[in-house]
Scaffold this motif. Structure first.
Motif, short mmCIF file in Angstrom:
data_model
loop_
_atom_site.label_atom_id
_atom_site.label_comp_id
_atom_site.label_asym_id
_atom_site.label_seq_id
_atom_site.Cartn_x
_atom_site.Cartn_y
_atom_site.Cartn_z
N GLU A 239 0.81 -1.22 0.00
CA GLU A 239 0.00 0.00 0.00
C GLU A 239 0.85 1.27 0.00
OE1 GLU A 239 -3.24 0.65 -0.54
OE2 GLU A 239 -3.50 -1.50 -0.87
N GLU A 240 1.96 1.26 0.75
CA GLU A 240 2.77 2.49 0.85
C GLU A 240 3.48 2.80 -0.48
OE1 GLU A 240 5.41 -0.83 2.49
OE2 GLU A 240 3.30 -0.26 2.61
N ASP A 241 3.52 1.81 -1.38
CA ASP A 241 4.20 2.02 -2.66
C ASP A 241 3.24 2.29 -3.81
OD1 ASP A 241 6.91 1.75 -2.01
OD2 ASP A 241 6.72 -0.43 -1.86
N ILE A 242 1.94 2.12 -3.54
CA ILE A 242 1.01 2.04 -4.67
C ILE A 242 0.96 3.31 -5.51
CG2 ILE A 242 -1.18 2.65 -3.53
CD1 ILE A 242 -2.11 -0.15 -4.96
N GLU A 243 1.01 4.49 -4.89
CA GLU A 243 0.95 5.71 -5.68
C GLU A 243 2.30 6.04 -6.33
OE1 GLU A 243 -1.47 7.45 -7.02
OE2 GLU A 243 -2.80 6.01 -6.07
N LYS A 244 3.36 5.47 -5.76
CA LYS A 244 4.70 5.81 -6.25
C LYS A 244 5.02 5.18 -7.60
CE LYS A 244 6.66 6.16 -1.60
NZ LYS A 244 7.35 5.28 -0.65
N ILE A 245 4.17 4.22 -8.03
CA ILE A 245 4.51 3.54 -9.29
C ILE A 245 4.46 4.50 -10.48
CG2 ILE A 245 3.63 1.31 -8.44
CD1 ILE A 245 1.46 1.69 -10.74
N TRP A 246 3.79 5.67 -10.31
CA TRP A 246 3.70 6.63 -11.43
C TRP A 246 4.97 7.47 -11.55
CZ3 TRP A 246 -0.16 5.27 -14.34
CH2 TRP A 246 -1.26 4.65 -13.76
N ASP B 68 9.96 -3.62 -6.35
CA ASP B 68 11.08 -4.49 -6.01
C ASP B 68 11.78 -4.87 -7.31
OD1 ASP B 68 10.05 -6.99 -7.11
OD2 ASP B 68 8.60 -6.91 -5.47
N LYS B 69 13.01 -5.29 -7.19
CA LYS B 69 13.83 -5.55 -8.38
C LYS B 69 13.14 -6.55 -9.31
CE LYS B 69 17.98 -3.57 -8.67
NZ LYS B 69 17.69 -2.36 -7.92
N PHE C 119 -7.51 12.78 -18.70
CA PHE C 119 -8.17 11.52 -18.36
C PHE C 119 -7.80 11.17 -16.93
CE2 PHE C 119 -8.09 9.70 -22.99
CZ PHE C 119 -9.11 10.56 -23.33
N GLU C 120 -8.75 10.58 -16.20
CA GLU C 120 -8.43 10.10 -14.84
C GLU C 120 -7.73 8.76 -14.95
OE1 GLU C 120 -11.84 10.03 -12.29
OE2 GLU C 120 -12.49 12.02 -12.98
N TYR C 121 -6.87 8.47 -13.98
CA TYR C 121 -6.17 7.18 -14.00
C TYR C 121 -5.87 6.78 -12.56
CZ TYR C 121 -2.17 10.21 -13.16
OH TYR C 121 -1.32 11.14 -12.63
N GLY C 122 -5.57 5.54 -12.35
CA GLY C 122 -5.26 5.09 -10.98
C GLY C 122 -4.79 3.66 -10.98
N VAL C 123 -4.38 3.22 -9.80
CA VAL C 123 -3.94 1.84 -9.63
C VAL C 123 -4.48 1.34 -8.29
CG1 VAL C 123 -1.73 2.62 -8.59
CG2 VAL C 123 -1.90 0.31 -9.50
N GLN C 124 -4.88 0.08 -8.25
CA GLN C 124 -5.33 -0.47 -6.96
C GLN C 124 -5.07 -1.96 -6.90
OE1 GLN C 124 -9.32 0.92 -8.10
NE2 GLN C 124 -10.09 -1.03 -7.38
#
Length: 235
Positions: free
Chosen positions: A186-193, A200-201, A224-229
Motif C-alpha cells: 500500500e505504501e508504494d502504490i501511488e509511487k509507481i507513477w 522491487d527488483k 483523463f483520470e487514472y489510478g492503480v489499486q
C-alpha cells in the motif's frame, strides 16, 4: 470586498500553481539525473555483449552456433534503441513539448491492434489473456494513447508468472488491465507513477523505469483520470 476576495483566491491559486510547477520541475530534474546514471550503466551491457560476441563469431566455425551469436548481436541494438526512445520521451516531458494530435478514435481498435501484436508474448510466457471489450469512442491522440495501452498491458504481462492471468476490460467509461498474482504494498502504490520507482527488483527487469511516468504525463495532457489499486486477485 467581492473583488478583493476574488483577487485573494486568484493570487492563492497562482502561488499554488507555481509551487506545483516547481515540484514538477524538481521531480524531472531528479528523474533526469537518475535516468542518465542508469542509462550509462545499461548501455554498457549491450555494447559489451556486441563486442564480446563479435569476437567469438569471427572464430566460430560451426554455422549453427555462429547464427545464434549473430542473432544475439542483432538483438542488442534494439535494447539501446529502447533507451534512446525513452530518453527522447523524457526530454519532451521536461520541455513540455509533448503535444497531442487529437481526433475521434475508438479505443477498441487500438486495444485490438495492441493485443494482436502482443499475442506471441502472452504465449511465450504462458500467461492467459482474458478480455471483455466494448466500443469506446473518445477524443484522443491515437498514437500516444496507444503508447499508454501498450505500456499498461506490457506492464501487466511483465509482472505475471507462468499460469497467471491478465484481464483486460474496456467500456465507454473505462479501460483497465488487471494481472493476477503479487500485490503492490500500500505504501508504494501511488509511487509507481514516478519514474524509476521500483517496488522491487523482480517486478521490473528489462524496462527503462520510465514507462508509467510517461503514461501519467500523456493521461494528464488528455485530462483523463487514472489510478492503480490492489484487487482480490492481483493489481
Amino acid at each position: 470586498a467581492m473583488v478583493g476576495d476574488r483577487m485573494k483566491k486568484e493570487r492563492g491559486k497562482t502561488s499554488n500553481d507555481l509551487h506545483k510547477e516547481i515540484d514538477r520541475v524538481q521531480q524531472l530534474v531528479d528523474v533526469r539525473k537518475e535516468f542518465v546514471l542508469k542509462y550509462k550503466q545499461e548501455i554498457k551491457t549491450p555494447i559489451g555483449i556486441i563486442n564480446g560476441f563479435r569476437e567469438i563469431v569471427e572464430l566460430e566455425k560451426e554455422e549453427k552456433k555462429r547464427n545464434k551469436y549473430i542473432e544475439i548481436i542483432q538483438n542488442e541494438p534494439k535494447q539501446i534503441n529502447k533507451h534512446v526512445l525513452a530518453m527522447l520521451d523524457l526530454s519532451k516531458l521536461e520541455s513540455q513539448n509533448m503535444t497531442l494530435d487529437m481526433e475521434e478514435v475508438d479505443l477498441l481498435d487500438i486495444v485490438d491492434e495492441t493485443l494482436e501484436s502482443m499475442a506471441c508474448l502472452f504465449e511465450n510466457r504462458h500467461v492467459q489473456l482474458i478480455t471483455d471489450l466494448d466500443s469506446s469512442i473518445v477524443e484522443a491522440d491515437p498514437f500516444k494513447i496507444g503508447m499508454v495501452i501498450t505500456n499498461f498491458i506490457g506492464n501487466a504481462l511483465h509482472h505475471s508468472e507462468s499460469g497467471e492471468k491478465v484481464i483486460i476490460h474496456l467500456d465507454e467509461h473505462c479501460f483497465s488491465v488487471e494481472n493476477t498474482g503479487a500485490y503492490i504494498p500500500e505504501e508504494d502504490i501511488e509511487k509507481i507513477w514516478l519514474s524509476f520507482h521500483k517496488v522491487d527488483k523482480a517486478r521490473n527487469e528489462g524496462g527503462t523505469g520510465l514507462g508509467l511516468a510517461i503514461c501519467k504525463a500523456i493521461l494528464e495532457l488528455h485530462h483523463f483520470e487514472y489510478g492503480v489499486q490492489n484487487t482480490k486477485q492481483g493489481v
